[in-house]
Design a protein around this motif. Structure first.
Motif, PDB file in Angstrom:
ATOM      1  N   VAL A 190       0.780  -1.218   0.102  1.00  0.00           N
ATOM      2  CA  VAL A 190      -0.011   0.108   0.011  1.00  0.00           C
ATOM      3  C   VAL A 190       0.767   1.302   0.090  1.00  0.00           C
ATOM      4  CG1 VAL A 190      -0.490   0.019   2.614  1.00  0.00           C
ATOM      5  CG2 VAL A 190      -1.989   1.006   1.063  1.00  0.00           C
ATOM      6  N   VAL A 191       0.502   2.104  -0.942  1.00  0.00           N
ATOM      7  CA  VAL A 191       1.345   3.619  -0.691  1.00  0.00           C
ATOM      8  C   VAL A 191       0.510   4.345  -0.123  1.00  0.00           C
ATOM      9  CG1 VAL A 191       1.990   5.224  -2.385  1.00  0.00           C
ATOM     10  CG2 VAL A 191       2.161   2.770  -3.207  1.00  0.00           C
ATOM     11  N   SER A 192      -0.872   4.519  -0.417  1.00  0.00           N
ATOM     12  CA  SER A 192      -1.618   5.471   0.365  1.00  0.00           C
ATOM     13  C   SER A 192      -3.073   4.684   0.557  1.00  0.00           C
ATOM     14  CB  SER A 192      -1.709   6.733  -0.327  1.00  0.00           C
ATOM     15  OG  SER A 192      -2.699   7.455   0.516  1.00  0.00           O
ATOM     16  N   GLU A 193      -3.593   4.925   1.655  1.00  0.00           N
ATOM     17  CA  GLU A 193      -4.946   4.163   2.285  1.00  0.00           C
ATOM     18  C   GLU A 193      -6.264   5.121   1.309  1.00  0.00           C
ATOM     19  OE1 GLU A 193      -5.985   1.511   3.665  1.00  0.00           O
ATOM     20  OE2 GLU A 193      -4.666   1.411   5.772  1.00  0.00           O
TER      21      GLU A 193
ATOM     22  N   LEU B  42       1.276  14.638  -1.823  1.00  0.00           N
ATOM     23  CA  LEU B  42      -0.160  14.506  -2.420  1.00  0.00           C
ATOM     24  C   LEU B  42      -0.931  13.588  -1.983  1.00  0.00           C
ATOM     25  CD1 LEU B  42      -1.657  15.348  -5.076  1.00  0.00           C
ATOM     26  CD2 LEU B  42      -0.612  13.550  -6.201  1.00  0.00           C
ATOM     27  N   GLU B  43      -0.257  12.279  -1.493  1.00  0.00           N
ATOM     28  CA  GLU B  43      -1.148  11.087  -1.044  1.00  0.00           C
ATOM     29  C   GLU B  43      -1.990  11.602   0.110  1.00  0.00           C
ATOM     30  OE1 GLU B  43       1.852  10.805  -2.270  1.00  0.00           O
ATOM     31  OE2 GLU B  43       1.714   9.269  -3.755  1.00  0.00           O
ATOM     32  N   GLU B  44      -1.409  12.447   1.071  1.00  0.00           N
ATOM     33  CA  GLU B  44      -1.772  12.826   2.119  1.00  0.00           C
ATOM     34  C   GLU B  44      -2.744  14.078   2.051  1.00  0.00           C
ATOM     35  OE1 GLU B  44      -2.327  11.256   5.022  1.00  0.00           O
ATOM     36  OE2 GLU B  44      -1.290   9.683   4.351  1.00  0.00           O
ATOM     37  N   ASP B  45      -2.640  14.869   1.149  1.00  0.00           N
ATOM     38  CA  ASP B  45      -3.589  15.758   0.612  1.00  0.00           C
ATOM     39  C   ASP B  45      -4.944  15.121   0.196  1.00  0.00           C
ATOM     40  OD1 ASP B  45      -4.788  18.086  -1.168  1.00  0.00           O
ATOM     41  OD2 ASP B  45      -2.681  18.885  -0.715  1.00  0.00           O
ATOM     42  N   LEU B  46      -4.629  13.965  -0.512  1.00  0.00           N
ATOM     43  CA  LEU B  46      -5.742  13.367  -1.045  1.00  0.00           C
ATOM     44  C   LEU B  46      -6.746  12.750   0.237  1.00  0.00           C
ATOM     45  CD1 LEU B  46      -4.558  11.746  -4.381  1.00  0.00           C
ATOM     46  CD2 LEU B  46      -6.221  13.432  -4.161  1.00  0.00           C
ATOM     47  N   ALA B  47      -5.804  12.016   1.149  1.00  0.00           N
ATOM     48  CA  ALA B  47      -6.455  11.260   2.157  1.00  0.00           C
ATOM     49  C   ALA B  47      -7.246  12.212   3.033  1.00  0.00           C
ATOM     50  CB  ALA B  47      -5.482  10.791   3.144  1.00  0.00           C
TER      51      ALA B  47
ATOM     52  N   ILE C  54     -11.039  12.020   3.617  1.00  0.00           N
ATOM     53  CA  ILE C  54     -11.865  11.885   4.885  1.00  0.00           C
ATOM     54  C   ILE C  54     -12.709  12.951   4.934  1.00  0.00           C
ATOM     55  CG2 ILE C  54     -11.400  11.649   7.336  1.00  0.00           C
ATOM     56  CD1 ILE C  54      -8.821  10.392   6.482  1.00  0.00           C
ATOM     57  N   SER C  55     -12.440  14.409   4.673  1.00  0.00           N
ATOM     58  CA  SER C  55     -13.258  15.534   4.744  1.00  0.00           C
ATOM     59  C   SER C  55     -14.826  15.084   4.015  1.00  0.00           C
ATOM     60  CB  SER C  55     -12.750  16.631   4.309  1.00  0.00           C
ATOM     61  OG  SER C  55     -13.157  17.589   4.094  1.00  0.00           O
ATOM     62  N   LEU C  56     -14.457  14.541   2.891  1.00  0.00           N
ATOM     63  CA  LEU C  56     -15.736  14.324   2.035  1.00  0.00           C
ATOM     64  C   LEU C  56     -16.653  13.464   2.877  1.00  0.00           C
ATOM     65  CD1 LEU C  56     -14.574  14.317  -1.502  1.00  0.00           C
ATOM     66  CD2 LEU C  56     -16.205  15.754  -0.588  1.00  0.00           C
ATOM     67  N   ASP C  57     -16.265  12.101   3.504  1.00  0.00           N
ATOM     68  CA  ASP C  57     -16.787  11.413   4.203  1.00  0.00           C
ATOM     69  C   ASP C  57     -17.538  12.214   5.357  1.00  0.00           C
ATOM     70  OD1 ASP C  57     -16.225   9.304   2.730  1.00  0.00           O
ATOM     71  OD2 ASP C  57     -14.690   8.422   3.865  1.00  0.00           O
ATOM     72  N   LEU C  58     -17.061  13.019   6.051  1.00  0.00           N
ATOM     73  CA  LEU C  58     -17.418  13.565   7.193  1.00  0.00           C
ATOM     74  C   LEU C  58     -18.645  14.591   6.862  1.00  0.00           C
ATOM     75  CD1 LEU C  58     -14.185  14.257   9.068  1.00  0.00           C
ATOM     76  CD2 LEU C  58     -15.801  12.608   9.617  1.00  0.00           C
ATOM     77  N   PHE C  59     -18.626  15.344   5.551  1.00  0.00           N
ATOM     78  CA  PHE C  59     -19.448  16.238   4.970  1.00  0.00           C
ATOM     79  C   PHE C  59     -20.426  15.328   4.756  1.00  0.00           C
ATOM     80  CE2 PHE C  59     -16.270  19.484   3.732  1.00  0.00           C
ATOM     81  CZ  PHE C  59     -16.354  20.365   4.685  1.00  0.00           C
ATOM     82  N   GLY C  60     -20.554  14.193   4.355  1.00  0.00           N
ATOM     83  CA  GLY C  60     -21.632  13.319   3.747  1.00  0.00           C
ATOM     84  C   GLY C  60     -22.371  12.808   4.835  1.00  0.00           C
ATOM     85  N   THR C  61     -21.765  12.634   5.933  1.00  0.00           N
ATOM     86  CA  THR C  61     -22.525  11.908   7.129  1.00  0.00           C
ATOM     87  C   THR C  61     -23.207  13.343   7.794  1.00  0.00           C
ATOM     88  OG1 THR C  61     -20.746  10.367   7.527  1.00  0.00           O
ATOM     89  CG2 THR C  61     -22.328  10.979   9.460  1.00  0.00           C
ATOM     90  N   ALA C  62     -22.494  14.262   7.596  1.00  0.00           N
ATOM     91  CA  ALA C  62     -23.100  15.658   8.142  1.00  0.00           C
ATOM     92  C   ALA C  62     -24.311  16.116   7.471  1.00  0.00           C
ATOM     93  CB  ALA C  62     -21.959  16.892   8.383  1.00  0.00           C
TER      94      ALA C  62
ATOM     95  N   HIS D  32      -5.789   4.447   8.892  1.00  0.00           N
ATOM     96  CA  HIS D  32      -4.990   5.703   8.573  1.00  0.00           C
ATOM     97  C   HIS D  32      -4.496   6.570   9.867  1.00  0.00           C
ATOM     98  CE1 HIS D  32      -4.674   9.996   6.969  1.00  0.00           C
ATOM     99  NE2 HIS D  32      -3.818   9.277   6.065  1.00  0.00           N
ATOM    100  N   SER D  33      -5.296   6.992  10.554  1.00  0.00           N
ATOM    101  CA  SER D  33      -4.836   7.857  11.588  1.00  0.00           C
ATOM    102  C   SER D  33      -3.768   7.053  12.683  1.00  0.00           C
ATOM    103  CB  SER D  33      -5.811   8.552  12.474  1.00  0.00           C
ATOM    104  OG  SER D  33      -6.666   7.716  12.765  1.00  0.00           O
ATOM    105  N   GLU D  34      -4.090   5.773  12.884  1.00  0.00           N
ATOM    106  CA  GLU D  34      -3.504   5.138  13.948  1.00  0.00           C
ATOM    107  C   GLU D  34      -2.020   4.822  13.274  1.00  0.00           C
ATOM    108  OE1 GLU D  34      -5.523   1.367  14.816  1.00  0.00           O
ATOM    109  OE2 GLU D  34      -3.755   0.353  15.737  1.00  0.00           O
ATOM    110  N   SER D  35      -2.032   4.533  12.295  1.00  0.00           N
ATOM    111  CA  SER D  35      -0.642   4.237  11.627  1.00  0.00           C
ATOM    112  C   SER D  35       0.168   5.318  11.701  1.00  0.00           C
ATOM    113  CB  SER D  35      -0.583   3.237  10.187  1.00  0.00           C
ATOM    114  OG  SER D  35      -1.115   4.424   9.283  1.00  0.00           O
TER     115      SER D  35
END
Ligand SMILES: [Zn+2]
Lengths: 162, 252
Positions: A134-137, B35-40, B44-52, B140-143
């Motif tokens: 995995v590179v990114s989840e 980039l990958e963490e920007d996307l992450a 996650i923000s989108l999931d939270l907005f959707g639930t909200a 994600h956050s745990e690791s």
């Protein structure tokens, strides 16, 4: 209404709508299209989002309206449902094969199990190797993660099982 | 307070915590460490907005005054938001953002799993969906907390600073009042005491693996449930509300 389509006919029409982000599969194959209900004066289309915040839902709703309009159906209600929660298990084997050919590693079977708290082992869609990391989840869309194959070295998207 | 009023308050509280954390994470859009963490962050923000959004729509229905989810999001003043204080805390750096996320993700993970058995079918549906998504957030956050805490001297120090700052906001997640009492009786809401036990069982070993020290004798902050916010919240709202206030009733 000038259409002569029955429920099956309407579903067939809706199957021509691709997912806006993964155009090789349609909204029925992805499991977003849940039901079509014909009443006396309107057609109700029931859809469910893949992920809660899927930004493509508005696009999909307008695609549904446009497509049915082409077939003479204008009185349309698009209803969003959250229950039962969308699962990748609704994808057919055929749809998964389309994903693989498109370069996306398809999701494994969930069998209604809960998502595990460990990273999934994933097959490379290019060479079939299990030696992937995995590179990114989180990938380019909510439903995908980013992986890389250790054998052919190609990076690829994995459609997360959920 | 009628059951209907309690339900309205309960839904707003759940929605607001999702909404405000979604807003905070969205601040990383285009500014992520890579980039990958920007996307992450933005996924996650989108999931939270959707639930909200789903919860706010239901809150509007329960309220029955014809307000929309957008109106609740963009036209409520500060004191009417009832999110927990933790989620409005500034991002500071990636470490503090990801530690705040661990605290919320671990809570959501156990909370949604219980809430998916709610006697209210709409709440149960939203929770069941969010529960699956939260599992990915928590992985994600745990690791990341472990990698950064048990990382370089610099990353460790930043994580320890974040923990010293944020720990005092964690207990508010488990606070219950008369709204909860009323809805627990109806099996709509869930008792948060057992959730706290599970949360501690999850979070403490992660912090310890990350070689981080939980600050002692912390005075736990609270107030979000009554709309009493920290000084950061006004700035967050000012940004979130800017466009709709500058162009009232504009549509896409
Ligand atoms: Zn390969």
């Amino acid at each position: 209404m000038v259409t002569t389509l029955d429920k099956e006919g309407i579903i067939e029409v809706l199957r021509s709508i691709p997912d806006p982000e993964i155009p090789v599969i349609n909204i029925d194959e992805l499991g977003i299209l849940r039901d079509v209900i014909l009443t006396g004066d309107h057609v109700e289309v029931v859809i469910t989002p893949t992920y809660s915040g899927c930004p493509a839902m508005t696009q999909i709703e307008s695609d549904i309206r446009a497509k049915l309009h082409e077939h003479g159906i204008d009185n349309i209600v698009v209803r969003m449902t959250y229950q039962p929660a969308w699962t990748t298990d609704w994808m057919s084997e055929e749809a998964k094969e389309k994903l693989r050919k498109y370069g996306i590693s398809p999701p494994g079977r969930m069998h209604n199990a809960i998502v595990p708290l460990v990273v999934d082992s994933v097959v490379c869609p290019h060479c079939g190797s299990f030696q992937t990391a995995v590179v990114s989840e989180f990938g380019s869309t909510a439903c995908k993660a980013l992986y890389q194959c250790q054998d052919c070295k190609e990076p690829f998207d994995y459609f997360k099982s959920i | 307070m009628t059951k209907q009023e309690a339900l309205g308050k309960y839904l707003l509280r759940l929605a607001d915590t999702n909404l405000i954390l979604g807003q905070r994470l969205a601040e990383w859009c285009g500014t992520g460490p890579f980039l990958e963490e920007d996307l992450a962050m933005t996924n996650i923000s989108l999931d939270l907005f959707g639930t909200a959004e789903a919860l706010l729509k239901y809150a509007c229905e329960v309220e029955g005054k014809g307000r929309t989810a957008d109106e609740l999001t963009f036209r409520r003043p500060e004191r009417e938001f009832t999110n927990i204080l933790l989620v409005e805390q500034p991002n500071v750096d990636f470490g503090a953002t990801i530690l705040r996320q661990l605290f919320v993700d671990a809570f959501d993970y156990y909370h949604y799993s219980e809430l998916s058995k709610s006697s209210d079918p709409i709440i149960a549906g939203v929770a069941a969906k969010a529960s699956k998504e939260t599992t990915y957030h928590l992985r994600h956050s745990e690791s990341w907390v472990i990698r950064l805490g048990d990382g370089t001297e610099e990353s460790h120090q930043r994580m320890q600073n974040a923990l010293n700052e944020l720990w005092r906001f964690t207990d508010e997640q488990f606070e219950m009042n008369e709204v909860d009492a009323m809805l627990i009786e109806e099996r709509i809401a869930v008792d948060l005491a057992p959730i706290k036990a599970k949360w501690l069982e999850k979070v403490i070993p992660v912090l310890s693996e990350a070689t981080l020290q939980i600050p002692e004798n912390t005075f736990m902050q609270r107030g979000g449930r009554e709309g009493k916010h920290s000084e950061h919240f006004g700035f967050l709202l000012a940004e979130m509300h800017y466009i709709p206030r500058a162009y009232p009733d504009a549509t896409w």
